[in-house]
Every structure is written in C-alpha cells, then in structure tokens.
Design a protein around this motif. Structure first.
Motif, PDB file in Angstrom:
ATOM      1  N   VAL A 182      23.355  59.874  58.355  1.00 50.11           N
ATOM      2  CA  VAL A 182      22.436  59.222  59.285  1.00 50.11           C
ATOM      3  C   VAL A 182      23.243  58.571  60.406  1.00 50.11           C
ATOM      4  O   VAL A 182      24.178  57.808  60.144  1.00 50.11           O
ATOM      5  CB  VAL A 182      21.584  58.152  58.569  1.00 50.11           C
ATOM      6  CG1 VAL A 182      20.601  57.513  59.539  1.00 50.11           C
ATOM      7  CG2 VAL A 182      20.840  58.770  57.395  1.00 50.11           C
ATOM      8  N   ALA A 183      22.897  58.882  61.648  1.00 47.73           N
ATOM      9  CA  ALA A 183      23.622  58.341  62.804  1.00 47.73           C
ATOM     10  C   ALA A 183      23.396  56.834  62.909  1.00 47.73           C
ATOM     11  O   ALA A 183      22.316  56.335  62.599  1.00 47.73           O
ATOM     12  CB  ALA A 183      23.143  59.025  64.089  1.00 47.73           C
TER      13      ALA A 183
ATOM     14  N   SER B  23      16.296  58.316  53.726  1.00 48.94           N
ATOM     15  CA  SER B  23      17.571  58.993  53.985  1.00 48.94           C
ATOM     16  C   SER B  23      18.769  58.190  53.489  1.00 48.94           C
ATOM     17  O   SER B  23      19.880  58.716  53.427  1.00 48.94           O
ATOM     18  CB  SER B  23      17.717  59.266  55.484  1.00 48.94           C
ATOM     19  OG  SER B  23      17.654  58.059  56.222  1.00 48.94           O
ATOM     20  N   LEU B  24      18.557  56.908  53.159  1.00 48.84           N
ATOM     21  CA  LEU B  24      19.642  56.067  52.669  1.00 48.84           C
ATOM     22  C   LEU B  24      19.337  55.624  51.241  1.00 48.84           C
ATOM     23  O   LEU B  24      18.189  55.349  50.897  1.00 48.84           O
ATOM     24  CB  LEU B  24      19.824  54.833  53.553  1.00 48.84           C
ATOM     25  CG  LEU B  24      20.269  55.076  55.000  1.00 48.84           C
ATOM     26  CD1 LEU B  24      20.333  53.751  55.747  1.00 48.84           C
ATOM     27  CD2 LEU B  24      21.619  55.778  55.054  1.00 48.84           C
ATOM     28  N   SER B  25      20.387  55.545  50.426  1.00 51.20           N
ATOM     29  CA  SER B  25      20.204  55.075  49.052  1.00 51.20           C
ATOM     30  C   SER B  25      20.521  53.590  48.925  1.00 51.20           C
ATOM     31  O   SER B  25      20.121  52.950  47.947  1.00 51.20           O
ATOM     32  CB  SER B  25      21.106  55.868  48.106  1.00 51.20           C
ATOM     33  OG  SER B  25      22.479  55.603  48.376  1.00 51.20           O
ATOM     34  N   TRP B  26      21.224  53.027  49.896  1.00 51.43           N
ATOM     35  CA  TRP B  26      21.643  51.620  49.787  1.00 51.43           C
ATOM     36  C   TRP B  26      21.992  51.091  51.170  1.00 51.43           C
ATOM     37  O   TRP B  26      22.521  51.806  52.013  1.00 51.43           O
ATOM     38  CB  TRP B  26      22.850  51.539  48.866  1.00 51.43           C
ATOM     39  CG  TRP B  26      23.372  50.168  48.604  1.00 51.43           C
ATOM     40  CD1 TRP B  26      22.851  49.231  47.753  1.00 51.43           C
ATOM     41  CD2 TRP B  26      24.534  49.574  49.187  1.00 51.43           C
ATOM     42  NE1 TRP B  26      23.620  48.095  47.769  1.00 51.43           N
ATOM     43  CE2 TRP B  26      24.666  48.267  48.634  1.00 51.43           C
ATOM     44  CE3 TRP B  26      25.490  50.009  50.101  1.00 51.43           C
ATOM     45  CZ2 TRP B  26      25.697  47.409  48.978  1.00 51.43           C
ATOM     46  CZ3 TRP B  26      26.517  49.154  50.451  1.00 51.43           C
ATOM     47  CH2 TRP B  26      26.612  47.873  49.892  1.00 51.43           C
ATOM     48  N   ILE B  27      21.661  49.811  51.413  1.00 49.76           N
ATOM     49  CA  ILE B  27      21.994  49.171  52.681  1.00 49.76           C
ATOM     50  C   ILE B  27      22.198  47.679  52.429  1.00 49.76           C
ATOM     51  O   ILE B  27      21.487  47.075  51.609  1.00 49.76           O
ATOM     52  CB  ILE B  27      20.884  49.397  53.741  1.00 49.76           C
ATOM     53  CG1 ILE B  27      21.270  48.741  55.078  1.00 49.76           C
ATOM     54  CG2 ILE B  27      19.544  48.864  53.261  1.00 49.76           C
ATOM     55  CD1 ILE B  27      20.323  49.098  56.214  1.00 49.76           C
ATOM     56  N   SER B  28      23.187  47.105  53.073  1.00 51.23           N
ATOM     57  CA  SER B  28      23.406  45.657  52.978  1.00 51.23           C
ATOM     58  C   SER B  28      23.679  45.118  54.376  1.00 51.23           C
ATOM     59  O   SER B  28      24.211  45.825  55.239  1.00 51.23           O
ATOM     60  CB  SER B  28      24.577  45.326  52.053  1.00 51.23           C
ATOM     61  OG  SER B  28      25.809  45.660  52.666  1.00 51.23           O
ATOM     62  N   ILE B  29      23.303  43.851  54.584  1.00 55.05           N
ATOM     63  CA  ILE B  29      23.489  43.183  55.869  1.00 55.05           C
ATOM     64  C   ILE B  29      24.193  41.862  55.628  1.00 55.05           C
ATOM     65  O   ILE B  29      23.723  41.026  54.848  1.00 55.05           O
ATOM     66  CB  ILE B  29      22.149  42.940  56.585  1.00 55.05           C
ATOM     67  CG1 ILE B  29      21.403  44.263  56.797  1.00 55.05           C
ATOM     68  CG2 ILE B  29      22.364  42.238  57.916  1.00 55.05           C
ATOM     69  CD1 ILE B  29      19.981  44.083  57.297  1.00 55.05           C
TER      70      ILE B  29
ATOM     71  N   VAL C 269      26.241  47.755  56.253  1.00 52.08           N
ATOM     72  CA  VAL C 269      26.926  48.785  55.479  1.00 52.08           C
ATOM     73  C   VAL C 269      25.861  49.639  54.800  1.00 52.08           C
ATOM     74  O   VAL C 269      24.960  49.109  54.138  1.00 52.08           O
ATOM     75  CB  VAL C 269      27.869  48.177  54.423  1.00 52.08           C
ATOM     76  CG1 VAL C 269      28.601  49.279  53.670  1.00 52.08           C
ATOM     77  CG2 VAL C 269      28.865  47.230  55.071  1.00 52.08           C
ATOM     78  N   VAL C 270      25.938  50.966  54.978  1.00 46.72           N
ATOM     79  CA  VAL C 270      24.930  51.868  54.419  1.00 46.72           C
ATOM     80  C   VAL C 270      25.605  52.927  53.554  1.00 46.72           C
ATOM     81  O   VAL C 270      26.798  53.187  53.672  1.00 46.72           O
ATOM     82  CB  VAL C 270      24.114  52.557  55.538  1.00 46.72           C
ATOM     83  CG1 VAL C 270      23.408  51.527  56.392  1.00 46.72           C
ATOM     84  CG2 VAL C 270      25.002  53.445  56.402  1.00 46.72           C
ATOM     85  N   ARG C 271      24.811  53.519  52.665  1.00 40.75           N
ATOM     86  CA  ARG C 271      25.291  54.638  51.869  1.00 40.75           C
ATOM     87  C   ARG C 271      24.239  55.732  51.908  1.00 40.75           C
ATOM     88  O   ARG C 271      23.040  55.470  51.706  1.00 40.75           O
ATOM     89  CB  ARG C 271      25.559  54.215  50.422  1.00 40.75           C
ATOM     90  CG  ARG C 271      26.215  55.330  49.598  1.00 40.75           C
ATOM     91  CD  ARG C 271      26.662  54.831  48.242  1.00 40.75           C
ATOM     92  NE  ARG C 271      25.512  54.515  47.412  1.00 40.75           N
ATOM     93  CZ  ARG C 271      25.614  53.936  46.218  1.00 40.75           C
ATOM     94  NH1 ARG C 271      26.803  53.578  45.765  1.00 40.75           N
ATOM     95  NH2 ARG C 271      24.538  53.702  45.506  1.00 40.75           N
TER      96      ARG C 271
END
Length: 395
Positions: free
Chosen positions: A117-118, A155-161, A171-173
């Motif tokens: 993902v861009a 489209s993402l399995s994990w995201i943190s801010i 940070v994304v995965r």
C-alpha cells in the motif's frame, strides 16, 4: 545562578554608598537578605531586589549615610522604559504565541513499514479518520483511529500511530497470507502451475508429492487434512512449505511503432496557494485548469525555523498544455523498449526464481513490435488454499 535569574525577573537596585561598619552591622541585625555586596576603595556596592528596597532605604537612613548612586536593573525596569512602544509588546506576545500554538498540532506525518500500500493511500485513509497535518494533538484518539482504519481498509493487517512532539510516526504492515492470524487457519498447498518437483522444504502439513514428480496446475502438494485409523476421526492443520519445481513461464511485450502521444506546447499557467496546516488556501480568482489537455505538477515549499519545517508555506500548481501528436519509432528503438519492459516484468514477477534458460522470439508487422520470452526456471509453485471444517478445499 538561580538567584541572579530571580533578581533579573523581579528587578533589583544597585546602590553605591560610603563604606561603613555601622551599616553592615545594621544590615546583619535586621535578619534580612538584601543581596550581594562588593567593596571598592572607600565605597561599597550592594545589589538589593526591588521587593526589599524600601526596607534597605530605611536602614541606610537610620545610619545617617547617603546613597551616592542608584542603578535600576532587571526586566520590570526594561518594560517600564519601553512601555509606550506597543510594537515591542505585540511582537513579544506574537513570538510566545507562535512558539506555543504550533506545538498543539500535528506538523508532519511519516508512514513506514508497508510495501503493498502506497504511503499516499495510507495518508488519505488516515485523513478520513481524522488524522492529517493540522490536526489538534489533544483531540486525537490514536487507538480509535487505528481500529477504524483497519475496519475500513482490508489491505493492512496492522497499523500503529506514535505521536512524538508535533510529528506522527505511522507504522503499517501489509496483509499477507503469512500473517499470524492466517497461519492459524487450516489449509492445503496446491500447484500454481504445471511443473516437475525439484525439492521440498516442509514446515507443516503432509506432503503428498515427492522430488521428481510431475504435477499439474491445481494439484494438491501438501495436505492439511490428517485422517486417523478410524475414518471418522480426523484433524485439520495449516500447511506451510516451499515447493520448488522446474517450470516454464511465457511473457509477451508489445511496443507500437506508430501512434499518438501527448507533447507539451510550451504554454504554462502557474497558481500559488498559501499552505496552512495541510490546507490550500486561495482568496482570489479561478484556479482551475485552463487547458483542454495538460500535465499538472504540484510543488510545496515550507517555511523553516532553525532547520525545522513549519506547517506553513506556499503551494505552486503548474499546468503545462499538451496536444496529441503522431509519433513513429524504428524497430531498434522498439527492441530496446521491449527488452527493458521484459526485464522489469521478470524482475517484478519472478524475484526469487532461478532462471535456467531463456528463449526469445520477435515479430513485427510494421505497426507493432512483439517480444516473446519463454523462461525455463526453478521457482516456488506452492499456493495457499483454505480448507473447511468438513475437510473440503476452498478454491
């Protein structure tokens, strides 16, 4: 040091008097601290904070001495001196405001960790959830933003801010089949294409093929279905393995020799906007694209203070007029372009393959140049396919 800072803030007087033992005795008997003192010849200089100056004057008056000189030092006296110059106070207030006010907002957002993902797509999604440049930091619920983002975008399995000062580190995965949640699901591995098995690296599941076997597309290679001696008893597991096989892949690239393409005419229109906390502000005129066909380019120039970019600056939008024009290239140019496209495609779609041999053929009918590549290689052909609780395979 702290006393000097305090004295400057509240203001102090620097008195010069004749040297007198009686004065020093009276000052000590008063039990009050009047500040620092220094002697020079027949005179003594004493620094007295403004809060204690009245008491000091009374003691001096009681000794019969006269203050020979008096100097006012400190912030209150400076402000008093320039009290009629409103610009100084306005400037100081504006400085304090600009120093404190921007720290209440997000100035910068960085996205790291994802490949599928861009970053621009992630930023657009975060903006919909309330996180963008200029967002008030105190109003941000980062846990809710992360949860809502994942629910709205699969489209993402994990995201943190993480909020660090005025910067948001995101940070994304990517969501992949190797994610922990997916690894818990029962599955088979099937062949993605026809081939001859070269080697097997089995991590979990039961291999149903061996090295040297010929397999066809869709054939089960590793099974997650285990049946006991009693046919009514079975268990399902997740299958994981690398199945390397000798395979043949075919790719085709075409390049037109004649056609139309946009070219710039030289006519350019530029618009400038104020950039303020992620928003483009314009107060005058119409800033739409003036041409029927054009190429648009946007550039941002932020203001900086001591090397730090501020969320304030100027945005320049440039429109270059284009028209469609006939073009033609010869076969040599088409050959170079086709070979470059082919190399990029192979590198992208076969990043881990071991290429054994490549056979290429070309054709050209005068309008289109065609490059065909037949690639003999060794690659991982295992494809993950979930299986249901009844042991049936989902396609």
């Amino acid at each position: 040091m702290l006393y000097r800072i305090f004295a400057f803030i509240v203001g102090f007087y620097r008195f010069t008097l004749p040297k007198s033992e009686k004065l020093l005795t009276e000052l000590m008997l008063s039990g009050k601290a009047f500040g620092t003192a220094s002697a020079s010849g027949e005179s003594i200089t004493i620094d007295v904070i403004s809060l204690s100056s009245v008491g000091f004057r009374k003691i001096v008056s009681g000794t019969g001495l006269r203050i020979t000189s008096e100097e006012k030092i400190g912030l209150p006296f400076v402000l008093m001196r320039y009290r009629k110059r409103a610009g100084i106070y306005i400037g100081a207030a504006l400085f304090v405001f600009l120093l404190y006010f921007p720290s209440m907002f997000i100035w910068e957002i960085n996205v790291t960790g994802g490949k599928a993902v861009a970053p621009e797509t992630v930023l657009d999604g975060l903006e919909k959830q309330g996180l963008t440049i200029g967002s008030p930091i105190r109003q941000l619920d980062v846990n809710k933003i992360c949860t809502d983002y994942l629910l709205s975008d699969g489209s993402l399995s994990w995201i943190s801010i993480n909020i660090i000062g005025t910067k948001a580190e995101v940070v994304v995965r990517d969501f992949t089949e190797s994610d922990p949640e997916t690894e818990k699901n029962p599955s088979n591995l099937i062949a993605e294409c026809d081939g001859f098995i070269e080697s097997i690296e089995l991590f979990s599941g039961q291999a149903v093929v061996a090295s040297g076997d010929s397999v066809h597309k869709g054939q089960v290679l590793v099974s997650g279905f285990y049946q006991g001696r009693n046919e009514s008893v079975y268990r399902l597991e997740h299958s994981d393995a690398h199945i390397y096989a000798r395979i043949v892949k075919n790719y085709t690239e075409t390049v037109p020799l004649i056609g139309e393409k946009p070219i710039t005419t030289g006519r350019v229109t530029k618009y400038r906007f104020i950039f303020f906390f992620g928003k483009k502000l314009s107060f005058f005129g119409d800033h739409s694209d003036p041409y029927e066909s054009s190429e648009a380019k946007t550039s941002l120039q932020k203001l900086t203070v001591f090397g730090h970019a501020l969320p304030i600056g100027f945005v320049t939008v440039e429109y270059r007029e284009t028209v469609m024009k006939d073009f033609s290239i010869d076969e040599k140019e088409a050959e170079k372009l086709a070979e470059k496209r082919m190399a990029d495609r192979i590198s992208s779609e076969m990043p881990n393959a071991q290429v054994l041999s490549v056979t290429q053929s070309v054709s050209c009918d005068g309008a289109v140049y065609t490059l065909h590549s037949r690639i003999y290689c060794i690659d991982d052909i295992a494809k993950q396919v979930p299986i249901t609780a009844s042991g049936e395979q989902k396609e």
